[in-house]
Write an enzyme that holds these catalytic residues in place. Sequence first.
Site, PDB file in Angstrom:
ATOM      1  N   CYS A 175      -1.155   4.815  16.552  1.00 23.12           N
ATOM      2  CA  CYS A 175      -2.174   5.805  16.899  1.00 23.12           C
ATOM      3  C   CYS A 175      -1.838   6.370  18.288  1.00 23.12           C
ATOM      4  O   CYS A 175      -1.024   5.806  19.028  1.00 23.12           O
ATOM      5  CB  CYS A 175      -3.534   5.114  16.913  1.00 23.12           C
ATOM      6  SG  CYS A 175      -4.913   6.093  17.539  1.00 23.12           S
ATOM      7  N   THR A 233     -16.531  -0.176 -14.043  1.00 20.32           N
ATOM      8  CA  THR A 233     -16.643  -1.224 -13.033  1.00 20.32           C
ATOM      9  C   THR A 233     -16.616  -2.615 -13.670  1.00 20.32           C
ATOM     10  O   THR A 233     -16.997  -2.784 -14.823  1.00 20.32           O
ATOM     11  CB  THR A 233     -17.955  -1.075 -12.232  1.00 20.32           C
ATOM     12  OG1 THR A 233     -19.065  -1.302 -13.098  1.00 20.32           O
ATOM     13  CG2 THR A 233     -18.067   0.319 -11.627  1.00 20.32           C
ATOM     14  N   TYR A 239       0.808  -1.215   0.000  1.00 22.40           N
ATOM     15  CA  TYR A 239       0.000   0.000   0.000  1.00 22.40           C
ATOM     16  C   TYR A 239       0.845   1.271   0.000  1.00 22.40           C
ATOM     17  O   TYR A 239       0.413   2.302  -0.528  1.00 22.40           O
ATOM     18  CB  TYR A 239      -0.977  -0.020   1.181  1.00 22.40           C
ATOM     19  CG  TYR A 239      -2.137  -0.949   0.921  1.00 22.40           C
ATOM     20  CD1 TYR A 239      -3.208  -0.561   0.125  1.00 22.40           C
ATOM     21  CD2 TYR A 239      -2.139  -2.248   1.429  1.00 22.40           C
ATOM     22  CE1 TYR A 239      -4.254  -1.425  -0.149  1.00 22.40           C
ATOM     23  CE2 TYR A 239      -3.185  -3.120   1.164  1.00 22.40           C
ATOM     24  CZ  TYR A 239      -4.232  -2.705   0.374  1.00 22.40           C
ATOM     25  OH  TYR A 239      -5.275  -3.557   0.092  1.00 22.40           O
ATOM     26  N   CYS A 292      -8.671   1.433  18.049  1.00 19.44           N
ATOM     27  CA  CYS A 292      -9.781   2.326  18.408  1.00 19.44           C
ATOM     28  C   CYS A 292     -10.610   2.764  17.210  1.00 19.44           C
ATOM     29  O   CYS A 292     -11.686   3.343  17.375  1.00 19.44           O
ATOM     30  CB  CYS A 292      -9.264   3.548  19.170  1.00 19.44           C
ATOM     31  SG  CYS A 292      -8.385   4.766  18.141  1.00 19.44           S
ATOM     32  N   GLN A 341     -15.886   2.888  -5.837  1.00 25.63           N
ATOM     33  CA  GLN A 341     -15.191   1.736  -5.282  1.00 25.63           C
ATOM     34  C   GLN A 341     -13.697   2.014  -5.172  1.00 25.63           C
ATOM     35  O   GLN A 341     -12.959   1.228  -4.580  1.00 25.63           O
ATOM     36  CB  GLN A 341     -15.416   0.512  -6.169  1.00 25.63           C
ATOM     37  CG  GLN A 341     -16.867   0.074  -6.264  1.00 25.63           C
ATOM     38  CD  GLN A 341     -17.061  -1.003  -7.318  1.00 25.63           C
ATOM     39  OE1 GLN A 341     -17.231  -0.706  -8.496  1.00 25.63           O
ATOM     40  NE2 GLN A 341     -17.050  -2.256  -6.906  1.00 25.63           N
ATOM     41  N   ASN A 342     -13.260   3.120  -5.741  1.00 26.30           N
ATOM     42  CA  ASN A 342     -11.842   3.455  -5.768  1.00 26.30           C
ATOM     43  C   ASN A 342     -11.378   4.026  -4.434  1.00 26.30           C
ATOM     44  O   ASN A 342     -12.110   4.761  -3.771  1.00 26.30           O
ATOM     45  CB  ASN A 342     -11.555   4.463  -6.872  1.00 26.30           C
ATOM     46  CG  ASN A 342     -11.900   3.914  -8.246  1.00 26.30           C
ATOM     47  OD1 ASN A 342     -11.987   2.700  -8.435  1.00 26.30           O
ATOM     48  ND2 ASN A 342     -12.108   4.796  -9.204  1.00 26.30           N
ATOM     49  N   HIS A 364     -15.128   1.787  -0.335  1.00 24.84           N
ATOM     50  CA  HIS A 364     -14.021   0.883  -0.028  1.00 24.84           C
ATOM     51  C   HIS A 364     -12.880   1.583   0.690  1.00 24.84           C
ATOM     52  O   HIS A 364     -11.768   1.043   0.755  1.00 24.84           O
ATOM     53  CB  HIS A 364     -13.509   0.209  -1.311  1.00 24.84           C
ATOM     54  CG  HIS A 364     -14.482  -0.767  -1.885  1.00 24.84           C
ATOM     55  ND1 HIS A 364     -14.396  -1.259  -3.174  1.00 24.84           N
ATOM     56  CD2 HIS A 364     -15.579  -1.360  -1.351  1.00 24.84           C
ATOM     57  CE1 HIS A 364     -15.397  -2.096  -3.404  1.00 24.84           C
ATOM     58  NE2 HIS A 364     -16.132  -2.170  -2.316  1.00 24.84           N
ATOM     59  N   CYS A 375      -6.750   3.363  12.873  1.00 26.18           N
ATOM     60  CA  CYS A 375      -6.215   2.609  14.004  1.00 26.18           C
ATOM     61  C   CYS A 375      -6.908   1.256  14.079  1.00 26.18           C
ATOM     62  O   CYS A 375      -8.141   1.182  14.103  1.00 26.18           O
ATOM     63  CB  CYS A 375      -6.400   3.391  15.297  1.00 26.18           C
ATOM     64  SG  CYS A 375      -5.853   2.468  16.766  1.00 26.18           S
ATOM     65  N   ARG A 420       1.468   1.919  -3.632  1.00 29.78           N
ATOM     66  CA  ARG A 420       0.254   2.436  -4.271  1.00 29.78           C
ATOM     67  C   ARG A 420      -0.012   3.877  -3.841  1.00 29.78           C
ATOM     68  O   ARG A 420      -0.494   4.685  -4.638  1.00 29.78           O
ATOM     69  CB  ARG A 420      -0.929   1.535  -3.917  1.00 29.78           C
ATOM     70  CG  ARG A 420      -0.791   0.130  -4.481  1.00 29.78           C
ATOM     71  CD  ARG A 420      -2.068  -0.652  -4.329  1.00 29.78           C
ATOM     72  NE  ARG A 420      -3.164  -0.009  -5.035  1.00 29.78           N
ATOM     73  CZ  ARG A 420      -4.442  -0.138  -4.722  1.00 29.78           C
ATOM     74  NH1 ARG A 420      -4.782  -0.876  -3.666  1.00 29.78           N
ATOM     75  NH2 ARG A 420      -5.383   0.466  -5.409  1.00 29.78           N
TER      76      ARG A 420
END
Length: 231
Positions: A136, A174, A53, A120, A91-92, A109, A117, A56
Site C-alpha cells: 500500500c 447457500t 487467491y 491502514c 456471501q460470494n 464476505h 492494506c 481464484r
Amino acid sequence: MNLFILTGAGVSAESGLGVFRGPGAALWKRYNPIRLATPEAFAHDPALVHDFYNTRRRNLIAASPNAAHVALARLEAELARRGGAFTLVTQNIDDLHERAGSKNVIHMHGELLKARCASCGAVRDCRDDLSVDSRCGCGGALRPHVVWFGETPLDTDEIYEALAAAEIFVAIGTSGAVYPAAGFVRAARARGRRCCELNLEPSGNAEEFDDRRYGAASEIVPSWVEEILAR
C-alpha cells in the site's frame, strides 16, 4: 414488495466458480481453510495464501454471469420500476451479480477483485496477482479483501436493517452452515416473514423455510423470478 435476497456459492457454480461446501469437489474438501483463509495463515505463509487467491482471481475474471445472476438483476430493476425494494446480500466474493446488472449488492464476505492494506485498512481495486511484495502507499502489505475465518463479516448493521424491513426472505445457493448468514432465515421468521429456499439440494437449515425449490440455479431462479413478477 420488499425483498431480501441472500446468495451463496451455488448461484455462481454454473459459471465455473467452485462451491466451498457440499458434494463433489467443494473447495474446502480439497484445500485446508486453516492454511489458506485465516489471518494466521496469511501471517505464517503469505505467498501460499496469495497463490491460492491469485488462481481464484484469474478464474473469476474469465467467468461470466449465468441465467440466475441475470434473472436477479432483472428482478431488481423491475421492482424498482414498480416502486418496490430489493436488497441483495451475497456471501460470494465474486462480482458476477454486478456484471449481470445488479446495483444494490452487499458483499458481506468481501470482494476478490479488491485488495486491502493489512496496516491502514485502505481498499483498492485489484485485478492483478498479489505477492509478498505488494504494498500500500503507507508501506503496509496488501492482502485479498475477503473475510477470513475468525474475522467479522462486513456491513452487518446495514444487512440487519434491510432484513428487518423485508417482506420476503429468499436464500439462493447457500449451505445454511455459515453464520451469521445461516441465521438470517430464523431472524426473518421471528418477524413473521415468508421465507423461500432456492438451492441445488436442501441446505443445513432447510426446515426453516416455507417454500423450498431444488434444482440448478440457472433454471429455478429465473422460474421463481417470473412468478414474482407475475404477481
